[in-house]
Design a protein around this motif. Structure first.
Motif, PDB file in Angstrom:
ATOM      1  N   ASN A  83      -6.090  22.673 -39.007  1.00  0.00           N
ATOM      2  CA  ASN A  83      -6.900  21.500 -39.313  1.00  0.00           C
ATOM      3  C   ASN A  83      -7.726  21.134 -38.080  1.00  0.00           C
ATOM      4  O   ASN A  83      -7.177  20.759 -37.051  1.00  0.00           O
ATOM      5  CB  ASN A  83      -5.988  20.338 -39.703  1.00  0.00           C
ATOM      6  CG  ASN A  83      -6.753  19.047 -39.905  1.00  0.00           C
ATOM      7  OD1 ASN A  83      -7.951  19.064 -40.196  1.00  0.00           O
ATOM      8  ND2 ASN A  83      -6.065  17.926 -39.751  1.00  0.00           N
ATOM      9  N   THR A  84      -9.040  21.257 -38.198  1.00  0.00           N
ATOM     10  CA  THR A  84      -9.917  20.931 -37.074  1.00  0.00           C
ATOM     11  C   THR A  84     -10.767  19.697 -37.342  1.00  0.00           C
ATOM     12  O   THR A  84     -11.712  19.425 -36.602  1.00  0.00           O
ATOM     13  CB  THR A  84     -10.839  22.126 -36.761  1.00  0.00           C
ATOM     14  OG1 THR A  84     -11.569  22.488 -37.953  1.00  0.00           O
ATOM     15  CG2 THR A  84     -10.037  23.313 -36.256  1.00  0.00           C
ATOM     16  N   GLY A  85     -10.441  18.948 -38.396  1.00  0.00           N
ATOM     17  CA  GLY A  85     -11.186  17.724 -38.646  1.00  0.00           C
ATOM     18  C   GLY A  85     -11.416  17.382 -40.096  1.00  0.00           C
ATOM     19  O   GLY A  85     -11.796  16.251 -40.420  1.00  0.00           O
ATOM     20  N   LEU A  86     -11.190  18.331 -41.009  1.00  0.00           N
ATOM     21  CA  LEU A  86     -11.323  18.027 -42.431  1.00  0.00           C
ATOM     22  C   LEU A  86     -10.158  17.165 -42.917  1.00  0.00           C
ATOM     23  O   LEU A  86     -10.291  16.381 -43.859  1.00  0.00           O
ATOM     24  CB  LEU A  86     -11.411  19.323 -43.237  1.00  0.00           C
ATOM     25  CG  LEU A  86     -11.680  19.210 -44.731  1.00  0.00           C
ATOM     26  CD1 LEU A  86     -12.994  18.492 -45.007  1.00  0.00           C
ATOM     27  CD2 LEU A  86     -11.693  20.585 -45.390  1.00  0.00           C
ATOM     28  N   ASN A  87      -9.011  17.306 -42.243  1.00  0.00           N
ATOM     29  CA  ASN A  87      -7.826  16.502 -42.552  1.00  0.00           C
ATOM     30  C   ASN A  87      -7.405  16.620 -44.015  1.00  0.00           C
ATOM     31  O   ASN A  87      -7.150  15.629 -44.702  1.00  0.00           O
ATOM     32  CB  ASN A  87      -8.047  15.030 -42.167  1.00  0.00           C
ATOM     33  CG  ASN A  87      -8.130  14.854 -40.670  1.00  0.00           C
ATOM     34  OD1 ASN A  87      -7.310  15.402 -39.922  1.00  0.00           O
ATOM     35  ND2 ASN A  87      -9.118  14.116 -40.196  1.00  0.00           N
ATOM     36  N   ARG A  88      -7.297  17.873 -44.428  1.00  0.00           N
ATOM     37  CA  ARG A  88      -6.878  18.167 -45.796  1.00  0.00           C
ATOM     38  C   ARG A  88      -5.620  19.029 -45.758  1.00  0.00           C
ATOM     39  O   ARG A  88      -4.565  18.613 -46.199  1.00  0.00           O
ATOM     40  CB  ARG A  88      -8.029  18.856 -46.542  1.00  0.00           C
ATOM     41  CG  ARG A  88      -7.922  18.840 -48.030  1.00  0.00           C
ATOM     42  CD  ARG A  88      -9.202  19.302 -48.691  1.00  0.00           C
ATOM     43  NE  ARG A  88      -9.541  20.689 -48.368  1.00  0.00           N
ATOM     44  CZ  ARG A  88     -10.572  21.342 -48.914  1.00  0.00           C
ATOM     45  NH1 ARG A  88     -11.364  20.719 -49.765  1.00  0.00           N
ATOM     46  NH2 ARG A  88     -10.810  22.600 -48.592  1.00  0.00           N
ATOM     47  N   SER A 143      -9.936  28.034 -40.341  1.00  0.00           N
ATOM     48  CA  SER A 143     -10.072  26.602 -40.535  1.00  0.00           C
ATOM     49  C   SER A 143     -11.210  26.378 -41.513  1.00  0.00           C
ATOM     50  O   SER A 143     -11.869  27.325 -41.951  1.00  0.00           O
ATOM     51  CB  SER A 143     -10.329  25.889 -39.208  1.00  0.00           C
ATOM     52  OG  SER A 143     -10.310  24.477 -39.386  1.00  0.00           O
ATOM     53  N   GLN A 171     -15.755  20.879 -34.334  1.00  0.00           N
ATOM     54  CA  GLN A 171     -14.761  21.609 -35.121  1.00  0.00           C
ATOM     55  C   GLN A 171     -14.701  23.076 -34.704  1.00  0.00           C
ATOM     56  O   GLN A 171     -13.617  23.648 -34.543  1.00  0.00           O
ATOM     57  CB  GLN A 171     -15.102  21.531 -36.611  1.00  0.00           C
ATOM     58  CG  GLN A 171     -14.638  20.271 -37.316  1.00  0.00           C
ATOM     59  CD  GLN A 171     -14.651  20.463 -38.830  1.00  0.00           C
ATOM     60  OE1 GLN A 171     -15.688  20.271 -39.464  1.00  0.00           O
ATOM     61  NE2 GLN A 171     -13.517  20.840 -39.391  1.00  0.00           N
ATOM     62  N   GLY A 212      -2.088  21.170 -36.917  1.00  0.00           N
ATOM     63  CA  GLY A 212      -2.896  20.536 -35.891  1.00  0.00           C
ATOM     64  C   GLY A 212      -2.646  21.154 -34.529  1.00  0.00           C
ATOM     65  O   GLY A 212      -1.674  21.891 -34.325  1.00  0.00           O
ATOM     66  N   TYR A 224       0.038  26.542 -44.030  1.00  0.00           N
ATOM     67  CA  TYR A 224      -0.717  25.456 -43.416  1.00  0.00           C
ATOM     68  C   TYR A 224       0.160  24.322 -42.872  1.00  0.00           C
ATOM     69  O   TYR A 224      -0.351  23.397 -42.246  1.00  0.00           O
ATOM     70  CB  TYR A 224      -1.697  24.884 -44.441  1.00  0.00           C
ATOM     71  CG  TYR A 224      -1.042  24.557 -45.760  1.00  0.00           C
ATOM     72  CD1 TYR A 224      -0.368  23.351 -45.957  1.00  0.00           C
ATOM     73  CD2 TYR A 224      -1.067  25.472 -46.808  1.00  0.00           C
ATOM     74  CE1 TYR A 224       0.261  23.070 -47.152  1.00  0.00           C
ATOM     75  CE2 TYR A 224      -0.441  25.186 -48.020  1.00  0.00           C
ATOM     76  CZ  TYR A 224       0.213  23.993 -48.180  1.00  0.00           C
ATOM     77  OH  TYR A 224       0.837  23.716 -49.364  1.00  0.00           O
ATOM     78  N   ALA A 266     -16.198  20.634 -42.381  1.00  0.00           N
ATOM     79  CA  ALA A 266     -16.313  19.481 -43.273  1.00  0.00           C
ATOM     80  C   ALA A 266     -17.723  19.187 -43.750  1.00  0.00           C
ATOM     81  O   ALA A 266     -17.908  18.650 -44.845  1.00  0.00           O
ATOM     82  CB  ALA A 266     -15.763  18.227 -42.565  1.00  0.00           C
TER      83      ALA A 266
END
Length: 368
Positions: free
Chosen positions: A131-136, A164, A181, A140, A104, A167
């Motif tokens: 990472n498509t928006g969860l930002n964990r 991915s 996302q 990117g 990742y 969220a």
């Protein structure tokens, strides 16, 4: 099941089968199914759950850490196992037990490639997370060019899947965010597949994604909480069956006079003659202090009884004043009759936290 004689977690494998087959009805026949069995299969028993799911035909398993995957291999799991959050210190064990890492970030990707080169291993199966928006976790979109340079013209890794994580698939107010996302994943995954000339499995849907966004099922879906009987929405909870029932018994009954107190710090004060019962379960078993002081109810002989006073390490006390009861009677903490979702809500948390927190000292028993 016979009546409980101690604190037990009853696991109904027929309900697991029901949930698996129900979720399958939401998918195309060709779509692969990945069963998430991390955290002791959401607090139940990873070995028994995984063996049953393997028998039912699941295509993949996922765990959080290498240790969990090793345990599954030792239990007899032969299907592929994705490790969602591998740590570099465990890479040797990961390879030894033929587990497949999620890569990742560049740090972990470079460390894993270096080990494969050192061991002269080619085409080891891996999964690349975006990472498509969860930002964990996840690469990117801005990382793509550097990723292409690293992955092109190398033989050590075989990219089995691109994936991915969504969220908020259970929240209708976040539909726009979720669809954005999915659109970003579509864009990234197509570009990666084309540039690297690969045909990987693509997957983005979790349980609520399967139920609400089945059009984005791609080649595989992942389900955790749904397998265990919870759909994050009332309409789906009605279709699923909780597989686990947490039961205990009444150890002792006390007849309280006005102004008697119960438990540590005298957190409960009786305002009138009351009857309390002590149960052999506490925060060391996964029922935290947040469930005490009248917030949460348990089920005694079909009636709701509040937890009173502070939850102790090994005991809780309940009010059974208006419930005909005796020592040794069975008490249900959660299960099909009293949803873990509803119990968790009384303490401002979620079913995931409650069911995954049940201690391993609680005896597990099974209905085949």
């Amino acid at each position: 099941m016979p009546k409980a004689q101690e604190t037990v977690l009853e696991i109904d494998l027929k309900s697991l089968e029901h949930n698996y087959r129900f979720l399958r009805t939401k998918l195309n026949p060709s779509t692969k199914f990945l069963s998430v069995v991390k955290a002791f299969a959401y607090g139940s028993d990873a070995d028994q759950i995984a063996l049953k799911l393997q028998e039912l035909g699941t295509d993949y398993f996922a765990v959080a850490y290498v240790k969990e995957g090793v345990a599954l291999r030792k239990a007899g799991i032969t299907k592929p196992i994705l490790v969602l959050h591998p740590q570099a210190v465990n890479f040797e064990r990961l390879i030894e037990f033929q587990l497949e890492p999620s890569l990742y970030a560049f740090g972990i990707l470079n460390q894993f490639m270096a080990l494969l080169i050192q061991k002269k291993i080619n085409r080891y199966p891996v999964h690349i997370k975006f990472n498509t928006g969860l930002n964990r976790l996840g690469f990117g979109e801005k990382d793509l060019e550097s990723l292409f340079q690293l992955l092109q013209n190398q033989d050590n890794l075989e990219i089995v899947s691109l994936f991915s994580h969504l969220a908020a698939t259970e929240d209708p107010q976040e539909e726009v965010f979720t669809k954005n996302q999915i659109a970003l994943f579509e864009k990234i995954s197509v570009e990666v597949a084309n540039r690297l000339k690969i045909q990987p499995i693509r997957h983005i849907l979790n349980t609520s994604g399967i139920l609400n966004y089945s059009e984005a099922q791609y080649d595989m879906v992942r389900s955790g909480i749904g397998l265990y009987g919870y759909g994050n929405e009332a309409k789906f909870d009605a279709e699923l069956k909780p597989i686990a029932t947490l039961k205990t018994i009444i150890s002792q009954i006390h007849h309280l006079s006005p102004n008697d107190t119960v438990g540590y710090n005298r957190a409960y004060v009786s305002k009138s003659p009351r009857v309390s019962a002590t149960l052999p379960i506490g925060h060391a078993d996964g029922i935290g202090r947040q469930y005490g002081k009248g917030k949460t109810f348990v089920l005694v002989n079909g009636q709701m009884a509040p937890i009173i006073g502070n939850v102790c390490m090994d005991m809780i006390m309940i009010d059974i004043t208006d419930i005909p009861s005796k020592e040794g009677d069975e008490v249900v903490i959660f299960g099909p009759q009293l949803s873990a979702h509803d119990v968790a809500k009384t303490a401002n948390t979620i079913s995931y936290e409650l069911i995954t927190g049940i201690s391993q000292r609680v005896k597990r028993i099974y209905t085949p």
